[in-house]
Design an enzyme around this catalytic site. Structure first.
Site, PDB file in Angstrom:
ATOM      1  N   SER A   7       0.832  -1.198   0.000  1.00 28.28           N
ATOM      2  CA  SER A   7       0.000   0.000   0.000  1.00 28.28           C
ATOM      3  C   SER A   7       0.871   1.253   0.000  1.00 28.28           C
ATOM      4  O   SER A   7       1.662   1.480   0.923  1.00 28.28           O
ATOM      5  CB  SER A   7      -0.908   0.009   1.233  1.00 28.28           C
ATOM      6  OG  SER A   7      -1.488   1.287   1.365  1.00 28.28           O
ATOM      7  N   HIS A  32      -1.111  -1.073  -4.317  1.00 27.75           N
ATOM      8  CA  HIS A  32      -2.419  -0.729  -3.741  1.00 27.75           C
ATOM      9  C   HIS A  32      -2.440   0.769  -3.457  1.00 27.75           C
ATOM     10  O   HIS A  32      -1.571   1.297  -2.749  1.00 27.75           O
ATOM     11  CB  HIS A  32      -2.618  -1.542  -2.458  1.00 27.75           C
ATOM     12  CG  HIS A  32      -3.955  -1.368  -1.824  1.00 27.75           C
ATOM     13  ND1 HIS A  32      -5.086  -2.003  -2.280  1.00 27.75           N
ATOM     14  CD2 HIS A  32      -4.348  -0.631  -0.762  1.00 27.75           C
ATOM     15  CE1 HIS A  32      -6.115  -1.676  -1.518  1.00 27.75           C
ATOM     16  NE2 HIS A  32      -5.698  -0.831  -0.596  1.00 27.75           N
ATOM     17  N   ASP A  34      -4.574   3.941  -2.047  1.00 28.98           N
ATOM     18  CA  ASP A  34      -5.689   4.273  -1.151  1.00 28.98           C
ATOM     19  C   ASP A  34      -6.133   5.716  -1.342  1.00 28.98           C
ATOM     20  O   ASP A  34      -5.461   6.643  -0.886  1.00 28.98           O
ATOM     21  CB  ASP A  34      -5.248   4.071   0.302  1.00 28.98           C
ATOM     22  CG  ASP A  34      -5.089   2.608   0.653  1.00 28.98           C
ATOM     23  OD1 ASP A  34      -6.079   1.867   0.549  1.00 28.98           O
ATOM     24  OD2 ASP A  34      -3.961   2.201   1.021  1.00 28.98           O
ATOM     25  N   MET A  36      -8.628   8.558  -0.324  1.00 36.37           N
ATOM     26  CA  MET A  36      -9.532   8.883   0.796  1.00 36.37           C
ATOM     27  C   MET A  36     -10.011  10.320   0.667  1.00 36.37           C
ATOM     28  O   MET A  36      -9.222  11.207   0.360  1.00 36.37           O
ATOM     29  CB  MET A  36      -8.786   8.764   2.126  1.00 36.37           C
ATOM     30  CG  MET A  36      -8.190   7.411   2.380  1.00 36.37           C
ATOM     31  SD  MET A  36      -7.316   7.451   3.971  1.00 36.37           S
ATOM     32  CE  MET A  36      -6.577   5.813   3.955  1.00 36.37           C
ATOM     33  N   HIS A  65      -8.086   1.562  -4.403  1.00 32.28           N
ATOM     34  CA  HIS A  65      -9.084   1.359  -3.362  1.00 32.28           C
ATOM     35  C   HIS A  65      -9.705   2.715  -3.057  1.00 32.28           C
ATOM     36  O   HIS A  65      -9.080   3.572  -2.437  1.00 32.28           O
ATOM     37  CB  HIS A  65      -8.371   0.750  -2.143  1.00 32.28           C
ATOM     38  CG  HIS A  65      -9.232   0.609  -0.934  1.00 32.28           C
ATOM     39  ND1 HIS A  65      -8.702   0.353   0.319  1.00 32.28           N
ATOM     40  CD2 HIS A  65     -10.576   0.667  -0.766  1.00 32.28           C
ATOM     41  CE1 HIS A  65      -9.689   0.266   1.192  1.00 32.28           C
ATOM     42  NE2 HIS A  65     -10.823   0.456   0.576  1.00 32.28           N
ATOM     43  N   MET A  67     -11.836   5.014  -1.072  1.00 31.89           N
ATOM     44  CA  MET A  67     -12.557   5.259   0.184  1.00 31.89           C
ATOM     45  C   MET A  67     -13.179   6.642   0.056  1.00 31.89           C
ATOM     46  O   MET A  67     -12.766   7.623   0.697  1.00 31.89           O
ATOM     47  CB  MET A  67     -11.587   5.164   1.364  1.00 31.89           C
ATOM     48  CG  MET A  67     -11.244   3.724   1.713  1.00 31.89           C
ATOM     49  SD  MET A  67      -9.728   3.585   2.661  1.00 31.89           S
ATOM     50  CE  MET A  67      -8.534   3.640   1.332  1.00 31.89           C
ATOM     51  N   MET A 136     -12.133  -5.757   4.191  1.00 38.32           N
ATOM     52  CA  MET A 136     -11.358  -4.912   5.110  1.00 38.32           C
ATOM     53  C   MET A 136     -11.164  -5.667   6.429  1.00 38.32           C
ATOM     54  O   MET A 136     -12.132  -6.157   7.023  1.00 38.32           O
ATOM     55  CB  MET A 136     -12.078  -3.589   5.391  1.00 38.32           C
ATOM     56  CG  MET A 136     -12.136  -2.612   4.230  1.00 38.32           C
ATOM     57  SD  MET A 136     -10.567  -2.261   3.417  1.00 38.32           S
ATOM     58  CE  MET A 136      -9.620  -1.547   4.758  1.00 38.32           C
ATOM     59  N   ASP A 174      -7.188  -6.394   3.423  1.00 43.47           N
ATOM     60  CA  ASP A 174      -6.520  -5.104   3.606  1.00 43.47           C
ATOM     61  C   ASP A 174      -6.678  -4.633   5.045  1.00 43.47           C
ATOM     62  O   ASP A 174      -7.803  -4.434   5.517  1.00 43.47           O
ATOM     63  CB  ASP A 174      -7.164  -4.102   2.636  1.00 43.47           C
ATOM     64  CG  ASP A 174      -6.526  -2.716   2.675  1.00 43.47           C
ATOM     65  OD1 ASP A 174      -5.475  -2.551   3.304  1.00 43.47           O
ATOM     66  OD2 ASP A 174      -7.107  -1.811   2.043  1.00 43.47           O
TER      67      ASP A 174
HETATM   68  C1  DX5 Z   1      -6.567   1.527   5.344  1.00 49.07           C
HETATM   69  C2  DX5 Z   1      -6.096   1.311   3.938  1.00 49.07           C
HETATM   70  C3  DX5 Z   1      -5.015   0.313   3.854  1.00 49.07           C
HETATM   71  C4  DX5 Z   1      -3.766   0.687   4.612  1.00 49.07           C
HETATM   72  C5  DX5 Z   1      -3.232  -0.583   5.175  1.00 49.07           C
HETATM   73  O1  DX5 Z   1      -7.697   2.285   5.351  1.00 49.07           O
HETATM   74  O2  DX5 Z   1      -7.165   0.874   3.112  1.00 49.07           O
HETATM   75  O3  DX5 Z   1      -4.711  -0.052   2.519  1.00 49.07           O
HETATM   76  O4  DX5 Z   1      -2.776   1.323   3.847  1.00 49.07           O
HETATM   77  O5  DX5 Z   1      -2.203  -0.304   6.033  1.00 49.07           O
HETATM   78  P1  DX5 Z   1      -1.587  -1.398   7.009  1.00 49.07           P
HETATM   79  O6  DX5 Z   1      -1.124  -2.559   6.165  1.00 49.07           O
HETATM   80  O7  DX5 Z   1      -0.483  -0.670   7.690  1.00 49.07           O
HETATM   81  O8  DX5 Z   1      -2.704  -1.809   7.937  1.00 49.07           O
HETATM   82 ZN    ZN Z   2      -6.617  -0.003   1.118  1.00 47.17          ZN
END
Ligand code: DX5
Ligand code: ZN
Length: 213
Positions: A7, A32, A34, A36, A65, A67, A136, A174
């Protein structure tokens, strides 16, 4: 063999290109990403303009991903920025089926994500149209949180549903993935492990990737 999806959230944002190139040299399959929005989750990360900047410098499959509340508003931008797979939360839209259609019509792979508190029944009606289901194993928003063990049952139930229906989507997990929880996820049926802090904060990142396999 399990696929590894580091990630980008845990990478050093001041040196993104070299961070991604380093991780790519360890033979991982996906990056990956993220995204947000500060509304669907209580944190803001980065948008498509940022990962577009590294698209030309990486051959990895970009696994985005989202969010984001009402992700349908940003699918086109994320596709244009170079996404290969886009996953959207079942909780973030009133029109899950339509968003998945929109992603597929744009020519990229489509997936659906479930928060820890959302049951598998929320995605049952769309399982035949997705390339990936992301379970998740933390509440989304931040890296470095503790793995929620009770999600292992959800992973194995999803695998059972997939096998019974004769479908072939990938099961990705994840949140809080390390060598111990990663092994449990693989045993429960996961095909893809996302890992942020476990890989990027490791003294030996290559060894961390290998320990997940
Ligand atoms: C959390 C993200 C993850 C995050 C995971 O909301 O969707 O992808 O980066 O981080 P770790 O592996 O540190 O839990
Ligand atoms: Zn993620």
């Amino acid at each position: 063999m399990v696929k590894i999806a580091p990630s980008m959230l845990s990478a050093d944002f001041a040196h993104l290109a070299s961070e991604i190139q380093e991780i790519e040299s360890y033979g991982v399959e996906y990056l990956h990403i993220d995204i947000m929005d500060g509304t669907f989750v209580p944190n803001i990360s980065f948008g498509p303009m940022v990962f577009k900047a590294i698209r030309a410098q990486s051959q990895l499959i970009f696994d985005c991903h989202m969010m984001v509340q009402n992700p349908e508003r940003y699918i086109d931008d994320v596709v244009k920025a170079g996404a290969d797979i886009i996953t959207v939360h079942a909780e973030a839209t009133q029109h899950l089926h339509r968003v998945l259609q929109q992603i597929k019509a744009a020519g990229v792979k489509a997936g659906v994500v479930l928060n820890p508190g959302t049951p598998l029944t929320a995605v049952e009606p769309v399982l035949d149209m997705v390339d990936m289901v992301l379970i998740m194993t933390v509440n989304p928003g931040f890296g470095g949180q503790a793995f929620i063990e009770s999600m292992l049952t959800k992973i194995s139930q999803l695998k059972q549903m997939r096998d019974q229906a004769g479908l072939d989507f990938e099961i990705e997990v994840d949140g809080g993935v390390n060598d111990k929880s990663g092994r449990q996820c693989i045993e429960a049926g996961a095909d893809v492990l996302v890992a942020g802090s476990y890989i990027f904060n490791a003294e030996d990142r290559q060894a961390a990737v290998e320990s997940l396999r």
